[in-house]
Design a protein around this motif. Structure first.
Motif, PDB file in Angstrom:
ATOM      1  N   ASP A   1     -30.681   5.718  30.830  1.00 50.60           N
ATOM      2  CA  ASP A   1     -30.527   6.961  30.071  1.00 50.60           C
ATOM      3  C   ASP A   1     -31.639   7.102  29.041  1.00 50.60           C
ATOM      4  OD1 ASP A   1     -27.480   8.306  30.411  1.00 50.60           O
ATOM      5  OD2 ASP A   1     -27.660   6.236  31.058  1.00 50.60           O
ATOM      6  N   MET A   2     -31.893   6.037  28.299  1.00 54.54           N
ATOM      7  CA  MET A   2     -32.963   6.062  27.298  1.00 54.54           C
ATOM      8  C   MET A   2     -34.319   6.236  27.966  1.00 54.54           C
ATOM      9  SD  MET A   2     -33.903   3.136  24.472  1.00 54.54           S
ATOM     10  CE  MET A   2     -35.462   3.127  23.595  1.00 54.54           C
ATOM     11  N   LEU A   3     -34.545   5.533  29.070  1.00 51.75           N
ATOM     12  CA  LEU A   3     -35.817   5.596  29.783  1.00 51.75           C
ATOM     13  C   LEU A   3     -36.148   7.023  30.223  1.00 51.75           C
ATOM     14  CD1 LEU A   3     -38.183   4.017  31.197  1.00 51.75           C
ATOM     15  CD2 LEU A   3     -36.735   4.033  33.233  1.00 51.75           C
ATOM     16  N   ILE A   4     -35.185   7.672  30.871  1.00 50.83           N
ATOM     17  CA  ILE A   4     -35.409   9.038  31.355  1.00 50.83           C
ATOM     18  C   ILE A   4     -35.486  10.017  30.195  1.00 50.83           C
ATOM     19  CG2 ILE A   4     -34.467  10.911  32.758  1.00 50.83           C
ATOM     20  CD1 ILE A   4     -35.599   8.508  34.362  1.00 50.83           C
TER      21      ILE A   4
ATOM     22  N   VAL B   1     -20.811   0.283  24.064  1.00 54.92           N
ATOM     23  CA  VAL B   1     -21.809  -0.746  24.383  1.00 54.92           C
ATOM     24  C   VAL B   1     -22.998  -0.081  25.069  1.00 54.92           C
ATOM     25  CG1 VAL B   1     -22.276  -2.871  25.649  1.00 54.92           C
ATOM     26  CG2 VAL B   1     -20.038  -2.518  24.577  1.00 54.92           C
ATOM     27  N   TYR B   2     -24.182  -0.250  24.474  1.00 57.10           N
ATOM     28  CA  TYR B   2     -25.398   0.413  24.949  1.00 57.10           C
ATOM     29  C   TYR B   2     -26.460  -0.669  25.162  1.00 57.10           C
ATOM     30  CZ  TYR B   2     -28.751   4.414  24.861  1.00 57.10           C
ATOM     31  OH  TYR B   2     -29.686   5.381  25.170  1.00 57.10           O
ATOM     32  N   ASP B   3     -26.832  -0.880  26.412  1.00 61.07           N
ATOM     33  CA  ASP B   3     -27.852  -1.871  26.749  1.00 61.07           C
ATOM     34  C   ASP B   3     -29.116  -1.138  27.172  1.00 61.07           C
ATOM     35  OD1 ASP B   3     -29.339  -4.057  27.517  1.00 61.07           O
ATOM     36  OD2 ASP B   3     -27.741  -4.978  28.706  1.00 61.07           O
ATOM     37  N   ILE B   4     -30.221  -1.299  26.433  1.00 66.22           N
ATOM     38  CA  ILE B   4     -31.431  -0.559  26.789  1.00 66.22           C
ATOM     39  C   ILE B   4     -32.184  -1.196  27.955  1.00 66.22           C
ATOM     40  CG2 ILE B   4     -31.636   0.251  24.408  1.00 66.22           C
ATOM     41  CD1 ILE B   4     -34.243  -1.436  24.231  1.00 66.22           C
ATOM     42  N   VAL B   5     -31.757  -2.391  28.384  1.00 67.39           N
ATOM     43  CA  VAL B   5     -32.314  -2.980  29.606  1.00 67.39           C
ATOM     44  C   VAL B   5     -31.892  -2.093  30.785  1.00 67.39           C
ATOM     45  CG1 VAL B   5     -32.214  -4.943  31.190  1.00 67.39           C
ATOM     46  CG2 VAL B   5     -32.318  -5.344  28.711  1.00 67.39           C
ATOM     47  N   TYR B   6     -32.849  -1.674  31.602  1.00 65.08           N
ATOM     48  CA  TYR B   6     -32.531  -0.762  32.706  1.00 65.08           C
ATOM     49  C   TYR B   6     -32.658  -1.399  34.091  1.00 65.08           C
ATOM     50  CZ  TYR B   6     -37.627  -0.159  32.566  1.00 65.08           C
ATOM     51  OH  TYR B   6     -38.985  -0.376  32.548  1.00 65.08           O
TER      52      TYR B   6
ATOM     53  N   ARG C   1     -16.486   1.811  26.580  1.00 65.85           N
ATOM     54  CA  ARG C   1     -17.439   2.832  27.001  1.00 65.85           C
ATOM     55  C   ARG C   1     -18.839   2.231  27.035  1.00 65.85           C
ATOM     56  NH1 ARG C   1     -16.201   7.519  22.786  1.00 65.85           N
ATOM     57  NH2 ARG C   1     -15.860   5.659  21.490  1.00 65.85           N
ATOM     58  N   VAL C   2     -19.625   2.598  28.055  1.00 65.55           N
ATOM     59  CA  VAL C   2     -20.958   2.022  28.212  1.00 65.55           C
ATOM     60  C   VAL C   2     -22.021   3.119  28.368  1.00 65.55           C
ATOM     61  CG1 VAL C   2     -20.025  -0.058  29.284  1.00 65.55           C
ATOM     62  CG2 VAL C   2     -20.823   1.822  30.733  1.00 65.55           C
ATOM     63  N   ILE C   3     -23.231   2.782  27.939  1.00 64.04           N
ATOM     64  CA  ILE C   3     -24.397   3.633  28.176  1.00 64.04           C
ATOM     65  C   ILE C   3     -25.492   2.725  28.737  1.00 64.04           C
ATOM     66  CG2 ILE C   3     -26.077   5.238  27.205  1.00 64.04           C
ATOM     67  CD1 ILE C   3     -24.113   5.839  24.960  1.00 64.04           C
ATOM     68  N   HIS C   4     -26.078   3.144  29.845  1.00 65.22           N
ATOM     69  CA  HIS C   4     -27.069   2.318  30.533  1.00 65.22           C
ATOM     70  C   HIS C   4     -28.480   2.556  30.013  1.00 65.22           C
ATOM     71  CE1 HIS C   4     -23.674   2.663  33.365  1.00 65.22           C
ATOM     72  NE2 HIS C   4     -24.002   1.444  33.735  1.00 65.22           N
ATOM     73  N   GLY C   5     -29.325   1.561  30.190  1.00 66.41           N
ATOM     74  CA  GLY C   5     -30.707   1.646  29.742  1.00 66.41           C
ATOM     75  C   GLY C   5     -31.501   2.755  30.398  1.00 66.41           C
TER      76      GLY C   5
END
Length: 284
Positions: A249-252, A221-226, A243-247
């Motif tokens: 990560d994409m921002l940085i 689950v990957y949420d691009i909201v940071y 498993r999760v990926i936080h927004g």
């Protein structure tokens, strides 16, 4: 590192730009990697974007970022555009190569990097993408570039989803389907990724899916909201042991990708973690 006659300019063009984290991010990277640069933010009035682009050329900037609302408009003022940025239809990073301005889109690159950094492979996998705005477009194209097998776009507007599906499917041969249906338990058991590109959950307790759904799968689950860092979608995923990926990560990552394009220097993963901590501490 103080400024002097050798200091090179890097910049951000947008409207507004007052809350940008980019100056802090790039100042840290300049200091860490020995770049004699200064990163400046310019709030550009409507109808002045093309004059601003020419100013960047005349001032011999190393490069500049572009943010809302000019990511599409800026393309007409550039000399060259990276293939994927052209397919996406938006540019957020420009490099000045001896007076030749070349545009890139690092949003999708930054998104994918957060996945591959976790040793998760895209090849042959499948993903549900919620929403079909600019973020969806850049993410779908970069995932297709990395040989994902299938993309399922869920959005209220079928027309917009259809446009993205046709572009990705035609260029990359990726299977792309779309519908306005809500995500079901069966969907979550079938796909490898669930990606939220909508603003749902941004500074709110909303969630883009039914939080009562319980699943037992390997879906990422990957949420691009940071903001907030742990959105309700992320909390739902954690509750279901996914498993999760936080927004963030994409921002940085998209900012680091821009720095690497401009300077040719490779940023250490430890610095990415430091930048994430810096960003979060500023917004506590």
């Amino acid at each position: 590192m103080g400024t002097n006659s050798e200091t090179r300019i890097f910049a951000l063009l947008g409207h507004p730009v007052s809350n940008s984290f980019s100056p802090n991010m790039h100042s840290y990277l300049f200091e860490k990697y020995g770049v004699n640069g200064a990163y400046l933010c310019f709030d550009i009035e409507p109808r002045k974007i093309y004059k601003s682009i020419e100013a960047m050329r005349l001032l011999n900037t190393v490069g500049f970022n572009v943010t809302i609302p000019y990511k599409t408009d800026v393309m007409a003022g550039l000399d060259e555009i990276d293939r994927n940025a052209e397919l996406i239809g938006a540019v957020n990073t420009v490099k000045n190569e001896g007076g030749v301005l070349k545009g890139y889109n690092t949003d999708g690159r930054g998104f994918v990097k957060a996945i591959t950094d976790r040793n998760i492979h895209l090849e042959g996998k499948s993903a549900i993408i919620l929403g079909c705005g600019g973020a969806c477009r850049s993410i779908a194209i970069e995932m297709a570039s990395n040989e994902i097998k299938k993309i399922d776009i869920r959005n209220r507007s079928i027309e917009n989803a259809e446009k993205i599906a046709k572009r990705v499917g035609t260029v990359f041969g990726t299977e792309v389907v779309y519908s306005s249906m809500a995500v079901s338990k069966e969907d979550l058991e079938e796909y490898d990724f669930l990606i939220n590109t909508t603003p749902i959950g941004m500074e709110s307790d909303e969630c883009p899916i039914d939080e009562d759904v319980k699943v037992s799968s390997d879906i990422v689950v990957y949420d691009i909201v940071y903001k907030p860092h742990r959105t309700n979608l992320i909390k739902w995923a954690e509750k279901n042991n996914l498993r999760v990926i936080h927004g963030i990560d994409m921002l940085i990552n998209q900012g680091i990708e821009a720095f690497e394009i401009w300077t040719g220097k490779k940023v250490d993963s430890k610095d990415a973690e430091i930048l994430k901590e810096m960003f979060q501490s500023e917004r506590i």
